[in-house]
Design a protein around this motif. Structure first.
Motif, PDB file in Angstrom:
ATOM      1  N   GLU A 186       0.855  -1.177   0.000  1.00 32.04           N
ATOM      2  CA  GLU A 186       0.000   0.000   0.000  1.00 32.04           C
ATOM      3  C   GLU A 186       0.900   1.238   0.000  1.00 32.04           C
ATOM      4  O   GLU A 186       1.734   1.400   0.881  1.00 32.04           O
ATOM      5  CB  GLU A 186      -0.897   0.022   1.244  1.00 32.04           C
ATOM      6  CG  GLU A 186      -1.724  -1.236   1.448  1.00 32.04           C
ATOM      7  CD  GLU A 186      -2.928  -1.301   0.541  1.00 32.04           C
ATOM      8  OE1 GLU A 186      -3.314  -0.259  -0.023  1.00 32.04           O
ATOM      9  OE2 GLU A 186      -3.491  -2.407   0.404  1.00 32.04           O
ATOM     10  N   LEU A 187       0.709   2.108  -1.002  1.00 32.46           N
ATOM     11  CA  LEU A 187       1.511   3.322  -1.109  1.00 32.46           C
ATOM     12  C   LEU A 187       0.624   4.555  -1.164  1.00 32.46           C
ATOM     13  O   LEU A 187      -0.485   4.511  -1.700  1.00 32.46           O
ATOM     14  CB  LEU A 187       2.367   3.300  -2.377  1.00 32.46           C
ATOM     15  CG  LEU A 187       3.331   2.133  -2.579  1.00 32.46           C
ATOM     16  CD1 LEU A 187       4.023   2.266  -3.929  1.00 32.46           C
ATOM     17  CD2 LEU A 187       4.351   2.080  -1.462  1.00 32.46           C
ATOM     18  N   THR A 188       1.129   5.645  -0.629  1.00 30.16           N
ATOM     19  CA  THR A 188       0.533   6.958  -0.830  1.00 30.16           C
ATOM     20  C   THR A 188       1.404   7.651  -1.868  1.00 30.16           C
ATOM     21  O   THR A 188       2.625   7.706  -1.711  1.00 30.16           O
ATOM     22  CB  THR A 188       0.519   7.768   0.479  1.00 30.16           C
ATOM     23  OG1 THR A 188      -0.273   7.063   1.436  1.00 30.16           O
ATOM     24  CG2 THR A 188      -0.061   9.152   0.260  1.00 30.16           C
ATOM     25  N   VAL A 189       0.780   8.135  -2.940  1.00 31.21           N
ATOM     26  CA  VAL A 189       1.531   8.774  -4.021  1.00 31.21           C
ATOM     27  C   VAL A 189       0.982  10.186  -4.220  1.00 31.21           C
ATOM     28  O   VAL A 189      -0.196  10.368  -4.525  1.00 31.21           O
ATOM     29  CB  VAL A 189       1.446   7.968  -5.328  1.00 31.21           C
ATOM     30  CG1 VAL A 189       2.231   8.662  -6.432  1.00 31.21           C
ATOM     31  CG2 VAL A 189       1.988   6.552  -5.114  1.00 31.21           C
ATOM     32  N   LYS A 190       1.848  11.165  -4.031  1.00 26.87           N
ATOM     33  CA  LYS A 190       1.464  12.567  -4.220  1.00 26.87           C
ATOM     34  C   LYS A 190       1.912  13.031  -5.600  1.00 26.87           C
ATOM     35  O   LYS A 190       2.942  12.604  -6.101  1.00 26.87           O
ATOM     36  CB  LYS A 190       2.082  13.437  -3.137  1.00 26.87           C
ATOM     37  CG  LYS A 190       1.562  13.098  -1.766  1.00 26.87           C
ATOM     38  CD  LYS A 190       2.107  13.997  -0.702  1.00 26.87           C
ATOM     39  CE  LYS A 190       1.534  13.564   0.639  1.00 26.87           C
ATOM     40  NZ  LYS A 190       2.026  14.349   1.737  1.00 26.87           N
ATOM     41  N   GLY A 191       1.103  13.900  -6.194  1.00 26.91           N
ATOM     42  CA  GLY A 191       1.451  14.470  -7.484  1.00 26.91           C
ATOM     43  C   GLY A 191       0.650  13.895  -8.636  1.00 26.91           C
ATOM     44  O   GLY A 191       0.771  14.364  -9.759  1.00 26.91           O
ATOM     45  N   MET A 192      -0.184  12.875  -8.376  1.00 27.66           N
ATOM     46  CA  MET A 192      -1.015  12.321  -9.440  1.00 27.66           C
ATOM     47  C   MET A 192      -2.267  13.178  -9.582  1.00 27.66           C
ATOM     48  O   MET A 192      -2.929  13.466  -8.588  1.00 27.66           O
ATOM     49  CB  MET A 192      -1.447  10.889  -9.111  1.00 27.66           C
ATOM     50  CG  MET A 192      -0.335   9.895  -9.042  1.00 27.66           C
ATOM     51  SD  MET A 192      -0.952   8.179  -8.876  1.00 27.66           S
ATOM     52  CE  MET A 192      -1.950   8.263  -7.394  1.00 27.66           C
ATOM     53  N   SER A 193      -2.582  13.565 -10.830  1.00 28.94           N
ATOM     54  CA  SER A 193      -3.760  14.418 -11.018  1.00 28.94           C
ATOM     55  C   SER A 193      -4.634  14.017 -12.201  1.00 28.94           C
ATOM     56  O   SER A 193      -5.696  14.600 -12.398  1.00 28.94           O
ATOM     57  CB  SER A 193      -3.317  15.870 -11.195  1.00 28.94           C
ATOM     58  OG  SER A 193      -2.495  15.986 -12.344  1.00 28.94           O
ATOM     59  N   CYS A 194      -4.197  13.035 -13.005  1.00 28.47           N
ATOM     60  CA  CYS A 194      -4.957  12.698 -14.205  1.00 28.47           C
ATOM     61  C   CYS A 194      -4.655  11.251 -14.616  1.00 28.47           C
ATOM     62  O   CYS A 194      -3.841  10.574 -13.999  1.00 28.47           O
ATOM     63  CB  CYS A 194      -4.601  13.651 -15.346  1.00 28.47           C
ATOM     64  SG  CYS A 194      -2.868  13.534 -15.870  1.00 28.47           S
ATOM     65  N   GLN A 195      -5.310  10.820 -15.681  1.00 30.07           N
ATOM     66  CA  GLN A 195      -5.104   9.454 -16.160  1.00 30.07           C
ATOM     67  C   GLN A 195      -3.698   9.240 -16.715  1.00 30.07           C
ATOM     68  O   GLN A 195      -3.178   8.126 -16.683  1.00 30.07           O
ATOM     69  CB  GLN A 195      -6.162   9.092 -17.206  1.00 30.07           C
ATOM     70  CG  GLN A 195      -7.555   8.931 -16.612  1.00 30.07           C
ATOM     71  CD  GLN A 195      -7.597   7.880 -15.510  1.00 30.07           C
ATOM     72  OE1 GLN A 195      -7.076   6.773 -15.650  1.00 30.07           O
ATOM     73  NE2 GLN A 195      -8.213   8.228 -14.394  1.00 30.07           N
ATOM     74  N   HIS A 196      -3.070  10.297 -17.198  1.00 23.58           N
ATOM     75  CA  HIS A 196      -1.672  10.182 -17.629  1.00 23.58           C
ATOM     76  C   HIS A 196      -0.794   9.811 -16.444  1.00 23.58           C
ATOM     77  O   HIS A 196       0.119   8.986 -16.556  1.00 23.58           O
ATOM     78  CB  HIS A 196      -1.187  11.488 -18.267  1.00 23.58           C
ATOM     79  CG  HIS A 196       0.258  11.445 -18.640  1.00 23.58           C
ATOM     80  ND1 HIS A 196       1.262  11.861 -17.787  1.00 23.58           N
ATOM     81  CD2 HIS A 196       0.880  10.994 -19.756  1.00 23.58           C
ATOM     82  CE1 HIS A 196       2.430  11.681 -18.369  1.00 23.58           C
ATOM     83  NE2 HIS A 196       2.228  11.152 -19.573  1.00 23.58           N
ATOM     84  N   CYS A 197      -1.070  10.410 -15.300  1.00 20.55           N
ATOM     85  CA  CYS A 197      -0.314  10.096 -14.080  1.00 20.55           C
ATOM     86  C   CYS A 197      -0.528   8.636 -13.682  1.00 20.55           C
ATOM     87  O   CYS A 197       0.423   7.948 -13.304  1.00 20.55           O
ATOM     88  CB  CYS A 197      -0.746  11.009 -12.938  1.00 20.55           C
ATOM     89  SG  CYS A 197      -0.455  12.767 -13.224  1.00 20.55           S
ATOM     90  N   VAL A 198      -1.770   8.187 -13.769  1.00 25.43           N
ATOM     91  CA  VAL A 198      -2.086   6.789 -13.457  1.00 25.43           C
ATOM     92  C   VAL A 198      -1.287   5.863 -14.372  1.00 25.43           C
ATOM     93  O   VAL A 198      -0.683   4.888 -13.918  1.00 25.43           O
ATOM     94  CB  VAL A 198      -3.607   6.529 -13.597  1.00 25.43           C
ATOM     95  CG1 VAL A 198      -3.915   5.038 -13.525  1.00 25.43           C
ATOM     96  CG2 VAL A 198      -4.369   7.288 -12.522  1.00 25.43           C
ATOM     97  N   ALA A 199      -1.246   6.188 -15.648  1.00 24.42           N
ATOM     98  CA  ALA A 199      -0.498   5.372 -16.607  1.00 24.42           C
ATOM     99  C   ALA A 199       0.996   5.388 -16.306  1.00 24.42           C
ATOM    100  O   ALA A 199       1.669   4.357 -16.398  1.00 24.42           O
ATOM    101  CB  ALA A 199      -0.758   5.859 -18.025  1.00 24.42           C
ATOM    102  N   ALA A 200       1.531   6.545 -15.935  1.00 20.63           N
ATOM    103  CA  ALA A 200       2.963   6.657 -15.638  1.00 20.63           C
ATOM    104  C   ALA A 200       3.340   5.836 -14.405  1.00 20.63           C
ATOM    105  O   ALA A 200       4.377   5.158 -14.389  1.00 20.63           O
ATOM    106  CB  ALA A 200       3.348   8.121 -15.450  1.00 20.63           C
ATOM    107  N   VAL A 201       2.513   5.889 -13.379  1.00 24.57           N
ATOM    108  CA  VAL A 201       2.782   5.119 -12.160  1.00 24.57           C
ATOM    109  C   VAL A 201       2.660   3.625 -12.459  1.00 24.57           C
ATOM    110  O   VAL A 201       3.505   2.825 -12.042  1.00 24.57           O
ATOM    111  CB  VAL A 201       1.836   5.553 -11.014  1.00 24.57           C
ATOM    112  CG1 VAL A 201       1.917   4.585  -9.841  1.00 24.57           C
ATOM    113  CG2 VAL A 201       2.180   6.974 -10.573  1.00 24.57           C
ATOM    114  N   THR A 202       1.634   3.246 -13.200  1.00 26.68           N
ATOM    115  CA  THR A 202       1.456   1.839 -13.572  1.00 26.68           C
ATOM    116  C   THR A 202       2.655   1.349 -14.379  1.00 26.68           C
ATOM    117  O   THR A 202       3.170   0.250 -14.143  1.00 26.68           O
ATOM    118  CB  THR A 202       0.157   1.657 -14.368  1.00 26.68           C
ATOM    119  OG1 THR A 202      -0.954   2.101 -13.560  1.00 26.68           O
ATOM    120  CG2 THR A 202      -0.054   0.203 -14.766  1.00 26.68           C
ATOM    121  N   GLN A 203       3.115   2.160 -15.312  1.00 24.31           N
ATOM    122  CA  GLN A 203       4.270   1.788 -16.124  1.00 24.31           C
ATOM    123  C   GLN A 203       5.525   1.635 -15.262  1.00 24.31           C
ATOM    124  O   GLN A 203       6.320   0.712 -15.474  1.00 24.31           O
ATOM    125  CB  GLN A 203       4.508   2.833 -17.206  1.00 24.31           C
ATOM    126  CG  GLN A 203       5.629   2.483 -18.144  1.00 24.31           C
ATOM    127  CD  GLN A 203       5.797   3.506 -19.262  1.00 24.31           C
ATOM    128  OE1 GLN A 203       5.251   4.597 -19.214  1.00 24.31           O
ATOM    129  NE2 GLN A 203       6.553   3.151 -20.272  1.00 24.31           N
TER     130      GLN A 203
END
Length: 69
Positions: free
Chosen positions: A4-21
């Motif tokens: 379980e992580l807390t990730v700051k700085g994500m604001s859109c689906q591009h961010c979701v894709a970048a973290v997933t990648q």
């Protein structure tokens, strides 16, 4: 194991894709669930949580292990 992580700085689906990648670059078979609004990432993997935090941080976000989970 479940990470379980807390990730700051994500604001859109591009961010979701970048973290997933970033996660899949370390473990292609990892399961990644992201709650964008809460800034919460759940990863199912055998890799240690610190490696995922480092990879997500290198992708431009601030990841920390969520110890409240």
């Amino acid at each position: 194991m479940t990470i379980e992580l807390t990730v700051k700085g994500m604001s859109c689906q591009h961010c979701v894709a970048a973290v997933t990648q970033a996660v899949h670059a370390l473990d292609a078979s990892a399961t990644v669930n992201i709650d964008l609004a809460a800034g919460h990432v759940t990863i199912h993997s055998t890799q240690p949580s610190d490696t995922f935090c480092q990879a997500i941080n290198e992708a431009g976000y601030t990841a920390t292990v969520d110890t409240s989970a």
